[in-house]
Design an enzyme around this catalytic site. Sequence first.
Site, PDB file in Angstrom:
ATOM      1  N   GLY A  15       0.840  -1.197   0.000  1.00 52.68           N
ATOM      2  CA  GLY A  15       0.000   0.000   0.000  1.00 52.68           C
ATOM      3  C   GLY A  15       0.867   1.234   0.000  1.00 52.68           C
ATOM      4  O   GLY A  15       1.949   1.253  -0.578  1.00 52.68           O
ATOM      5  N   CYS A  16       0.412   2.251   0.669  1.00 50.05           N
ATOM      6  CA  CYS A  16       1.121   3.528   0.726  1.00 50.05           C
ATOM      7  C   CYS A  16       2.512   3.345   1.334  1.00 50.05           C
ATOM      8  O   CYS A  16       2.654   2.774   2.406  1.00 50.05           O
ATOM      9  CB  CYS A  16       0.308   4.511   1.571  1.00 50.05           C
ATOM     10  SG  CYS A  16       1.176   6.035   1.930  1.00 50.05           S
TER      11      CYS A  16
END
Length: 184
Positions: A15-16
């Site tokens: 993800g981020c």
Amino acid sequence: MKIQNKLETATLAGGCFWCTEAVFQRLEGVESVTSGFTGGTIKNPAYREIVQGRTGHAEAIEIKFNPEAISFKDILLVFFATHDPTTLNRQQNDVGTQYRSAIFYHSETQKKDAEDVVGLLTEQNVFEGKPIVTEITEAETFYKAEEEHQDFYNQHRQQPYCQYIIDPKIAKLNKLFSEKLKVK
């Protein structure tokens, strides 16, 4: 004279990259964590291109670690515990291939370790019947993200994204892996 330990590299996407960077910076044996991009189709991508999801790159981190202090398998256990590897191209509100779950291995040993950890977590039904969709792919060129993305959480803890998305991951890390954290 102290002999320098040989560092190894791990490249992960969960993800981020602000989230994954913040988690791995806190582990004993991790010497550095760099936010960037890998697994795409163009050279030297910029963040603005990545977030559009058109380059095929994942937001990723490159970890330099001392395998005598922390094993690659332990890194993977932290990785799987601090993001959702069962959602394809999504982590919470972040959606797109740039937010996919991926392990970019640097050796056949890392590939086998990744496959073994996924098998173990599946066998133990850690994700309650949901299949792990984390890709396991050979590492490609890693592109460092712009400077404003490096050490983001530590520099911007007051921002709502950090408080609502990253703080719970750090709390989970502290709870589940307290023995693996750097001494303050």
